[in-house]
Motif scaffolding. Structure first.
Motif, PDB file in Angstrom:
ATOM      1  N   PHE A   1      24.846  24.504 -56.737  1.00  0.00           N
ATOM      2  CA  PHE A   1      24.018  23.695 -57.564  1.00  0.00           C
ATOM      3  C   PHE A   1      23.663  22.182 -56.886  1.00  0.00           C
ATOM      4  O   PHE A   1      22.527  21.926 -57.093  1.00  0.00           O
ATOM      5  CB  PHE A   1      24.801  23.498 -59.002  1.00  0.00           C
ATOM      6  N   VAL A   2      24.664  21.717 -56.379  1.00  0.00           N
ATOM      7  CA  VAL A   2      24.342  20.379 -55.647  1.00  0.00           C
ATOM      8  C   VAL A   2      23.207  20.573 -54.734  1.00  0.00           C
ATOM      9  O   VAL A   2      22.317  19.668 -54.520  1.00  0.00           O
ATOM     10  CB  VAL A   2      25.463  19.509 -55.625  1.00  0.00           C
TER      11      VAL A   2
ATOM     12  N   ILE B   1      15.688  19.921 -54.053  1.00  0.00           N
ATOM     13  CA  ILE B   1      14.547  19.566 -54.664  1.00  0.00           C
ATOM     14  C   ILE B   1      14.160  17.898 -54.587  1.00  0.00           C
ATOM     15  O   ILE B   1      13.002  17.545 -54.195  1.00  0.00           O
ATOM     16  CB  ILE B   1      14.593  19.927 -56.104  1.00  0.00           C
ATOM     17  N   LEU B   2      15.119  17.340 -54.791  1.00  0.00           N
ATOM     18  CA  LEU B   2      14.864  15.735 -54.888  1.00  0.00           C
ATOM     19  C   LEU B   2      14.576  15.284 -53.349  1.00  0.00           C
ATOM     20  O   LEU B   2      13.874  14.153 -53.306  1.00  0.00           O
ATOM     21  CB  LEU B   2      16.141  15.111 -55.338  1.00  0.00           C
TER      22      LEU B   2
ATOM     23  N   SER C   1      17.366  26.738 -60.066  1.00  0.00           N
ATOM     24  CA  SER C   1      18.253  25.875 -60.404  1.00  0.00           C
ATOM     25  C   SER C   1      18.388  25.437 -62.008  1.00  0.00           C
ATOM     26  O   SER C   1      19.686  25.205 -62.559  1.00  0.00           O
ATOM     27  CB  SER C   1      18.463  24.492 -59.497  1.00  0.00           C
ATOM     28  N   TYR C   2      17.515  25.430 -62.630  1.00  0.00           N
ATOM     29  CA  TYR C   2      17.683  25.128 -64.064  1.00  0.00           C
ATOM     30  C   TYR C   2      17.969  26.285 -64.962  1.00  0.00           C
ATOM     31  O   TYR C   2      18.708  26.081 -65.891  1.00  0.00           O
ATOM     32  CB  TYR C   2      16.224  24.702 -64.425  1.00  0.00           C
ATOM     33  N   PHE C   3      17.327  27.517 -64.650  1.00  0.00           N
ATOM     34  CA  PHE C   3      17.786  28.734 -65.608  1.00  0.00           C
ATOM     35  C   PHE C   3      18.986  29.408 -65.123  1.00  0.00           C
ATOM     36  O   PHE C   3      19.481  30.365 -65.908  1.00  0.00           O
ATOM     37  CB  PHE C   3      16.483  29.543 -65.860  1.00  0.00           C
TER      38      PHE C   3
ATOM     39  N   LEU D   1       9.403  24.792 -53.989  1.00  0.00           N
ATOM     40  CA  LEU D   1      10.208  23.907 -54.549  1.00  0.00           C
ATOM     41  C   LEU D   1      10.308  23.974 -56.063  1.00  0.00           C
ATOM     42  O   LEU D   1      11.027  24.222 -56.812  1.00  0.00           O
ATOM     43  CB  LEU D   1       9.678  22.333 -54.363  1.00  0.00           C
ATOM     44  N   GLN D   2       9.025  24.627 -56.714  1.00  0.00           N
ATOM     45  CA  GLN D   2       9.168  24.773 -58.031  1.00  0.00           C
ATOM     46  C   GLN D   2       9.883  26.198 -58.444  1.00  0.00           C
ATOM     47  O   GLN D   2      10.716  25.961 -59.283  1.00  0.00           O
ATOM     48  CB  GLN D   2       7.745  24.989 -58.810  1.00  0.00           C
ATOM     49  N   HIS D   3      10.154  27.137 -57.504  1.00  0.00           N
ATOM     50  CA  HIS D   3      10.770  28.219 -57.764  1.00  0.00           C
ATOM     51  C   HIS D   3      12.149  27.819 -57.746  1.00  0.00           C
ATOM     52  O   HIS D   3      13.058  28.403 -58.263  1.00  0.00           O
ATOM     53  CB  HIS D   3      10.500  29.286 -56.624  1.00  0.00           C
ATOM     54  N   ILE D   4      12.698  27.011 -56.737  1.00  0.00           N
ATOM     55  CA  ILE D   4      14.065  26.537 -56.485  1.00  0.00           C
ATOM     56  C   ILE D   4      14.379  25.606 -57.655  1.00  0.00           C
ATOM     57  O   ILE D   4      15.597  25.874 -58.266  1.00  0.00           O
ATOM     58  CB  ILE D   4      14.192  25.460 -55.269  1.00  0.00           C
ATOM     59  N   TYR D   5      13.417  24.968 -58.257  1.00  0.00           N
ATOM     60  CA  TYR D   5      13.660  24.219 -59.444  1.00  0.00           C
ATOM     61  C   TYR D   5      13.973  25.042 -60.784  1.00  0.00           C
ATOM     62  O   TYR D   5      15.074  24.630 -61.670  1.00  0.00           O
ATOM     63  CB  TYR D   5      12.632  23.051 -59.882  1.00  0.00           C
ATOM     64  N   MET D   6      13.417  26.098 -60.540  1.00  0.00           N
ATOM     65  CA  MET D   6      13.375  26.965 -61.932  1.00  0.00           C
ATOM     66  C   MET D   6      14.581  27.889 -61.829  1.00  0.00           C
ATOM     67  O   MET D   6      15.489  28.025 -62.927  1.00  0.00           O
ATOM     68  CB  MET D   6      12.306  28.054 -61.958  1.00  0.00           C
TER      69      MET D   6
END
Length: 105
Positions: A93-94, A100-101, A55-57, A48-53
């Protein structure tokens, strides 16, 4: 159709997709404020943190670059791509945001 009427659907689509992309990018850009207090599940934490990073960067710039590329594609008579590029970028992106959410408690 005349020239003026050919551009109206695209301009309307561009305005709506630009507003959506800017809102999503701004909300996700501000998300570390809220995500910092979230409880990340231990079993999927790294994924999840890799997916978050990503999606963020990668996701935020990709959505914004797609909005820039769309009128360029339309100007070069690539109307189908001008409609699909922002739609696919926003959809992916969604999907990252939803993944994640839906797993954060």
């Amino acid at each position: 159709m005349t020239k003026a009427y050919q551009f109206f659907p695209y301009i309307l689509y561009f305005i709506v997709s630009l507003a959506l992309a800017l809102c999503l990018a701004l909300l996700w850009y501000m998300s570390p404020l809220g995500m910092g207090f979230a409880h990340w599940p231990q079993d999927h934490r790294d994924l999840l943190q890799h997916i978050y990073m990503m999606s963020y960067f990668i996701g935020i710039p990709a959505v914004l670059i797609a909005q820039i590329a769309s009128p360029i594609l339309f100007a070069f008579k690539k109307q189908r791509a001008a409609y699909w590029v922002p739609a696919v970028a926003i959809a992916l992106f969604v999907a990252c945001i939803a993944a994640i959410l839906s797993n954060i408690g």
